[in-house]
Write a protein that holds these residues in place. Structure first.
Motif, PDB file in Angstrom:
ATOM      1  N   ASP A  44       0.856  -1.108  -0.216  1.00 13.39           N
ATOM      2  CA  ASP A  44       0.146  -0.149  -0.114  1.00 13.39           C
ATOM      3  C   ASP A  44       0.818   1.464   0.138  1.00 13.39           C
ATOM      4  O   ASP A  44      -0.023   2.358  -0.269  1.00 13.39           O
ATOM      5  CB  ASP A  44      -0.615  -0.132   1.088  1.00 13.39           C
ATOM      6  CG  ASP A  44      -1.710  -1.007   1.547  1.00 13.39           C
ATOM      7  OD1 ASP A  44      -2.505  -1.250   0.216  1.00 13.39           O
ATOM      8  OD2 ASP A  44      -2.160  -1.223   2.472  1.00 13.39           O
ATOM      9  N   LEU A  45       2.353   1.393   0.374  1.00 11.86           N
ATOM     10  CA  LEU A  45       2.624   2.443   0.189  1.00 11.86           C
ATOM     11  C   LEU A  45       3.516   3.022  -0.790  1.00 11.86           C
ATOM     12  O   LEU A  45       2.748   4.494  -0.748  1.00 11.86           O
ATOM     13  CB  LEU A  45       4.201   1.662   1.769  1.00 11.86           C
ATOM     14  CG  LEU A  45       4.063   1.396   2.749  1.00 11.86           C
ATOM     15  CD1 LEU A  45       5.358   0.530   3.137  1.00 11.86           C
ATOM     16  CD2 LEU A  45       3.425   2.463   3.453  1.00 11.86           C
ATOM     17  N   GLU A  46       3.156   2.231  -1.487  1.00  6.56           N
ATOM     18  CA  GLU A  46       3.794   3.944  -2.909  1.00  6.56           C
ATOM     19  C   GLU A  46       2.351   3.752  -2.971  1.00  6.56           C
ATOM     20  O   GLU A  46       2.030   5.548  -3.332  1.00  6.56           O
ATOM     21  CB  GLU A  46       3.928   2.951  -3.766  1.00  6.56           C
ATOM     22  CG  GLU A  46       4.932   1.883  -4.286  1.00  6.56           C
ATOM     23  CD  GLU A  46       6.126   2.876  -4.591  1.00  6.56           C
ATOM     24  OE1 GLU A  46       6.421   4.184  -5.017  1.00  6.56           O
ATOM     25  OE2 GLU A  46       7.198   3.060  -3.025  1.00  6.56           O
ATOM     26  N   GLU A  47       1.068   3.400  -3.226  1.00  7.55           N
ATOM     27  CA  GLU A  47      -0.230   4.435  -3.340  1.00  7.55           C
ATOM     28  C   GLU A  47      -0.281   5.392  -2.181  1.00  7.55           C
ATOM     29  O   GLU A  47      -0.952   6.449  -2.470  1.00  7.55           O
ATOM     30  CB  GLU A  47      -1.140   3.110  -3.483  1.00  7.55           C
ATOM     31  CG  GLU A  47      -3.089   3.542  -3.372  1.00  7.55           C
ATOM     32  CD  GLU A  47      -3.848   2.925  -3.332  1.00  7.55           C
ATOM     33  OE1 GLU A  47      -4.610   3.549  -4.062  1.00  7.55           O
ATOM     34  OE2 GLU A  47      -3.196   2.073  -3.917  1.00  7.55           O
ATOM     35  N   LEU A  48      -0.044   5.090  -1.058  1.00  6.91           N
ATOM     36  CA  LEU A  48      -0.887   6.492   0.233  1.00  6.91           C
ATOM     37  C   LEU A  48       0.967   7.331  -0.195  1.00  6.91           C
ATOM     38  O   LEU A  48       0.584   8.687  -0.268  1.00  6.91           O
ATOM     39  CB  LEU A  48       0.112   6.174   1.263  1.00  6.91           C
ATOM     40  CG  LEU A  48      -0.944   4.690   2.055  1.00  6.91           C
ATOM     41  CD1 LEU A  48      -0.551   4.441   3.081  1.00  6.91           C
ATOM     42  CD2 LEU A  48      -2.022   5.121   2.283  1.00  6.91           C
ATOM     43  N   ALA A  49       1.811   7.234  -0.530  1.00  2.00           N
ATOM     44  CA  ALA A  49       2.711   8.090  -1.074  1.00  2.00           C
ATOM     45  C   ALA A  49       2.407   9.036  -1.674  1.00  2.00           C
ATOM     46  O   ALA A  49       2.729  10.505  -2.918  1.00  2.00           O
ATOM     47  CB  ALA A  49       3.970   7.805  -1.112  1.00  2.00           C
ATOM     48  N   ASP A  74       8.808  12.152  -0.429  1.00  3.05           N
ATOM     49  CA  ASP A  74       8.306  12.867   1.013  1.00  3.05           C
ATOM     50  C   ASP A  74       7.773  11.987   1.866  1.00  3.05           C
ATOM     51  O   ASP A  74       7.958  12.263   3.054  1.00  3.05           O
ATOM     52  CB  ASP A  74       8.090  13.957   1.277  1.00  3.05           C
ATOM     53  CG  ASP A  74       8.413  14.974   0.129  1.00  3.05           C
ATOM     54  OD1 ASP A  74       9.755  15.059  -0.192  1.00  3.05           O
ATOM     55  OD2 ASP A  74       7.694  16.163  -0.465  1.00  3.05           O
ATOM     56  N   PHE A  75       6.704  10.909   1.527  1.00  6.85           N
ATOM     57  CA  PHE A  75       5.935  10.334   1.883  1.00  6.85           C
ATOM     58  C   PHE A  75       6.829   9.200   3.519  1.00  6.85           C
ATOM     59  O   PHE A  75       6.310   9.103   3.996  1.00  6.85           O
ATOM     60  CB  PHE A  75       4.830   9.432   1.209  1.00  6.85           C
ATOM     61  CG  PHE A  75       4.480   8.708   2.219  1.00  6.85           C
ATOM     62  CD1 PHE A  75       3.411   8.685   3.167  1.00  6.85           C
ATOM     63  CD2 PHE A  75       4.510   7.203   2.790  1.00  6.85           C
ATOM     64  CE1 PHE A  75       2.248   8.629   3.613  1.00  6.85           C
ATOM     65  CE2 PHE A  75       3.575   6.010   3.007  1.00  6.85           C
ATOM     66  CZ  PHE A  75       2.933   6.532   3.960  1.00  6.85           C
ATOM     67  N   PHE A  76       7.608   8.383   2.420  1.00  8.31           N
ATOM     68  CA  PHE A  76       8.269   8.277   3.064  1.00  8.31           C
ATOM     69  C   PHE A  76       9.976   8.798   4.591  1.00  8.31           C
ATOM     70  O   PHE A  76       9.557   7.676   5.454  1.00  8.31           O
ATOM     71  CB  PHE A  76       9.462   7.316   2.074  1.00  8.31           C
ATOM     72  CG  PHE A  76       8.721   6.306   1.577  1.00  8.31           C
ATOM     73  CD1 PHE A  76       7.604   5.392   1.310  1.00  8.31           C
ATOM     74  CD2 PHE A  76       8.801   6.846  -0.164  1.00  8.31           C
ATOM     75  CE1 PHE A  76       7.136   4.581   0.101  1.00  8.31           C
ATOM     76  CE2 PHE A  76       7.796   5.877  -0.440  1.00  8.31           C
ATOM     77  CZ  PHE A  76       6.985   4.946  -0.492  1.00  8.31           C
ATOM     78  N   ALA A  77       9.718   9.843   4.008  1.00 12.41           N
ATOM     79  CA  ALA A  77      10.798  10.351   5.057  1.00 12.41           C
ATOM     80  C   ALA A  77       9.659  11.517   5.864  1.00 12.41           C
ATOM     81  O   ALA A  77      10.421  10.687   7.024  1.00 12.41           O
ATOM     82  CB  ALA A  77      11.583  11.394   4.399  1.00 12.41           C
ATOM     83  N   HIS A  78       8.856  11.228   5.569  1.00 14.82           N
ATOM     84  CA  HIS A  78       7.987  12.534   6.805  1.00 14.82           C
ATOM     85  C   HIS A  78       7.449  11.562   7.367  1.00 14.82           C
ATOM     86  O   HIS A  78       6.596  11.635   8.880  1.00 14.82           O
ATOM     87  CB  HIS A  78       6.810  12.926   5.832  1.00 14.82           C
ATOM     88  CG  HIS A  78       7.044  14.070   5.379  1.00 14.82           C
ATOM     89  ND1 HIS A  78       7.060  14.671   4.486  1.00 14.82           N
ATOM     90  CD2 HIS A  78       8.936  14.934   5.720  1.00 14.82           C
ATOM     91  CE1 HIS A  78       7.729  16.003   4.093  1.00 14.82           C
ATOM     92  NE2 HIS A  78       9.079  15.720   4.137  1.00 14.82           N
ATOM     93  N   THR A  79       6.817  10.199   7.209  1.00 13.58           N
ATOM     94  CA  THR A  79       6.320   9.368   8.041  1.00 13.58           C
ATOM     95  C   THR A  79       7.527   8.359   9.094  1.00 13.58           C
ATOM     96  O   THR A  79       6.408   7.058   9.424  1.00 13.58           O
ATOM     97  CB  THR A  79       5.009   8.361   7.458  1.00 13.58           C
ATOM     98  OG1 THR A  79       5.917   7.508   6.237  1.00 13.58           O
ATOM     99  CG2 THR A  79       3.633   9.497   6.303  1.00 13.58           C
ATOM    100  N   GLN A  80       8.631   8.308   8.701  1.00 10.28           N
ATOM    101  CA  GLN A  80       9.434   6.886  10.006  1.00 10.28           C
ATOM    102  C   GLN A  80       9.233   7.167  11.098  1.00 10.28           C
ATOM    103  O   GLN A  80       8.766   8.388  12.270  1.00 10.28           O
ATOM    104  CB  GLN A  80      10.417   8.048   9.944  1.00 10.28           C
ATOM    105  CG  GLN A  80      11.287   7.952   8.285  1.00 10.28           C
ATOM    106  CD  GLN A  80      12.101   6.272   7.794  1.00 10.28           C
ATOM    107  OE1 GLN A  80      12.043   5.409   9.043  1.00 10.28           O
ATOM    108  NE2 GLN A  80      10.831   5.600   6.844  1.00 10.28           N
ATOM    109  N   GLY A  81       9.094   5.814  11.556  1.00  9.71           N
ATOM    110  CA  GLY A  81       8.239   6.363  12.847  1.00  9.71           C
ATOM    111  C   GLY A  81       7.157   5.890  13.165  1.00  9.71           C
ATOM    112  O   GLY A  81       5.951   6.488  14.341  1.00  9.71           O
ATOM    113  N   GLU A  82       6.194   6.389  13.018  1.00 10.33           N
ATOM    114  CA  GLU A  82       4.650   7.156  12.780  1.00 10.33           C
ATOM    115  C   GLU A  82       3.863   6.161  12.314  1.00 10.33           C
ATOM    116  O   GLU A  82       3.847   5.020  11.638  1.00 10.33           O
ATOM    117  CB  GLU A  82       4.304   7.953  12.553  1.00 10.33           C
ATOM    118  CG  GLU A  82       4.887   9.698  12.540  1.00 10.33           C
ATOM    119  CD  GLU A  82       3.984  10.649  11.444  1.00 10.33           C
ATOM    120  OE1 GLU A  82       3.937  10.501  10.334  1.00 10.33           O
ATOM    121  OE2 GLU A  82       5.244  11.543  12.229  1.00 10.33           O
ATOM    122  N   MET A  83       2.688   6.166  12.878  1.00 10.72           N
ATOM    123  CA  MET A  83       1.800   5.128  13.445  1.00 10.72           C
ATOM    124  C   MET A  83       0.917   5.468  11.863  1.00 10.72           C
ATOM    125  O   MET A  83       0.396   6.437  11.788  1.00 10.72           O
ATOM    126  CB  MET A  83       1.099   4.396  14.517  1.00 10.72           C
ATOM    127  CG  MET A  83       1.412   4.444  16.118  1.00 10.72           C
ATOM    128  SD  MET A  83       0.142   4.344  16.898  1.00 10.72           S
ATOM    129  CE  MET A  83      -0.612   3.020  16.643  1.00 10.72           C
TER     130      MET A  83
END
Length: 145
Positions: free
Chosen positions: A12-17, A40-49
């Motif tokens: 799902d992660l690419e679609e969320l990005a 940006d999505f991958f950098a900005h969500t590091q460690g987040e739920m």
């Protein structure tokens, strides 16, 4: 409309990005759109739920992220065609112990629609600041006593 709220799987992660990029470019019209990047999505969500909202036909409508050490709602982004349909409310309800826990977020001043959404869900302005994307309001949700 029916949807489910769930944690994303790797697929799902690419679609969320994609959603993050598209909604930022569409919403933050006062910012040069070239400053927003897919990665940006991958950098900005590091460690987040992360939670996503999926329609009953399997389309991802949007997502929300939480920096849990501070109960900070970092992101809530919905595809344009799904805004105003209750999905954002459903995502807020996915927060741990909602509505019995205090949560904070930042909302850009120029993002009137988002500010109205959060106010309608009980968030109040508790501060202000500035970022590279513009001035923002700090908003806090206080549980009922």
């Amino acid at each position: 409309m029916n949807w489910i709220i769930r944690s994303p799987v790797k697929a799902d992660l690419e679609e969320l990005a994609d959603i993050y990029l598209a909604v930022r470019r569409d919403t933050f019209t006062w910012v040069n759109p070239l400053t927003f990047r897919h990665e940006d999505f991958f950098a900005h969500t590091q460690g987040e739920m992360v939670w996503l909202a999926e329609t009953d036909d399997g389309e991802i409508a949007g997502f929300m992220t939480l920096w849990s050490p501070d109960d900070f709602v970092h992101m809530l982004y919905l595809r344009k065609q799904y805004q105003g349909r209750g999905i954002g409310t459903g995502l807020l309800r996915a927060l741990p112990d909602w509505p019995d826990r205090k949560y904070r977020l930042k909302c850009l001043d120029r993002n009137e629609r988002a500010k109205a959404f959060y106010r309608a869900h009980g968030f109040v302005v508790t501060g202000a600041g500035a970022s590279g994307e513009g001035d923002y309001e700090e908003m806090t949700f206080f549980p009922a006593s």
